[in-house]
Write an enzyme that holds these catalytic residues in place. Sequence first.
Site, mmCIF file in Angstrom:
data_model
loop_
_atom_site.group_PDB
_atom_site.id
_atom_site.type_symbol
_atom_site.label_atom_id
_atom_site.label_comp_id
_atom_site.label_asym_id
_atom_site.label_seq_id
_atom_site.Cartn_x
_atom_site.Cartn_y
_atom_site.Cartn_z
ATOM 1 N N GLU A 1 0.849 -1.189 0.000
ATOM 2 C CA GLU A 1 0.000 0.000 0.000
ATOM 3 C C GLU A 1 0.881 1.233 0.000
ATOM 4 O O GLU A 1 1.813 1.335 0.802
ATOM 5 C CB GLU A 1 -0.906 0.002 1.235
ATOM 6 C CG GLU A 1 -1.765 1.253 1.375
ATOM 7 C CD GLU A 1 -2.678 1.194 2.606
ATOM 8 O OE1 GLU A 1 -3.072 0.067 3.004
ATOM 9 O OE2 GLU A 1 -2.979 2.255 3.175
ATOM 10 N N GLU B 1 -2.498 11.340 3.189
ATOM 11 C CA GLU B 1 -3.571 11.205 4.163
ATOM 12 C C GLU B 1 -3.588 12.471 5.011
ATOM 13 O O GLU B 1 -2.558 13.136 5.176
ATOM 14 C CB GLU B 1 -3.362 9.987 5.056
ATOM 15 C CG GLU B 1 -3.535 8.663 4.348
ATOM 16 C CD GLU B 1 -3.366 7.496 5.295
ATOM 17 O OE1 GLU B 1 -4.384 7.008 5.820
ATOM 18 O OE2 GLU B 1 -2.202 7.094 5.519
#
Length: 271
Positions: A153, A158
């Site tokens: 990932e 974020e």
Amino acid sequence: MNLKNILNIKKIAGVSSLLFILSCSTNEKQTVTTMNQLVMQDEFDTNGAPNSALWVYNIGTGTNGWGNNELEYYTDLPQNVKVQDGMLNITAIKGAYNGSAYTSARISTKGKFQQKYGRVEARIKMPWGKGLWPAFWMIGANSDVVAWPQCGEIDIMEYLGNNPTTVFGTVHGPGYSGSNAITKNYTLSNDRFDTDFHVFGIEWGENYINYYVDDVLYNQITPANASGEWVFNQPFYIILNLAVGGNLPGSPNTDTTFPQTMLVDYVRVYQ
């Protein structure tokens, strides 16, 4: 890791060619990345649903294979996800729906577009408020046959809505996932991510992933940083979502107003 960079940006036929030089601690290491072939772009210039040639919807809650104890139900409803006036709008709404207290949206290029190496970027304006967790990220295209985190990932960006000056970039892999992931923050000076658009991206090669915000390169992750197998030498697909609640941001509080929208001006991929 002590990073400094020289960033030279040129426009060649409307496409960026980038050169940057990194100094890591006392060991000089030069990484030169020139990527001027645009292989995927969505400028979100047609009103309505996201382009079905590029994007698919993830529908449901964490019981459908993702989670982190998030509170939203992801839908394909236009009030949660639509293209309008040149922007992708992903909107979180407070209101009961299929057993969840909030709705939002998560879209991906799974089965439509995947990329191994290159420059992946998006221009985004964030929402604001505790409990909001927008992300621009990638998952290994083999995720249906190889369990996370073995599939890998790459979290390009974020953001936690109650900390509007900071974003972070992260990788998860076998031996370095969850709370042990490899991550680094980037904080704005005298600015906020919810008041204007910023460009978030990675430059990704065989043995490195470089993270940047706008023109600032703020981190480089290499196999030397990983405590387990380096799983980033395969194709990945792209995800955009706006989560509500969950393990990392916590739940919204009384100061969090709804609806809240993550605005995406474009997504572009170069090689």
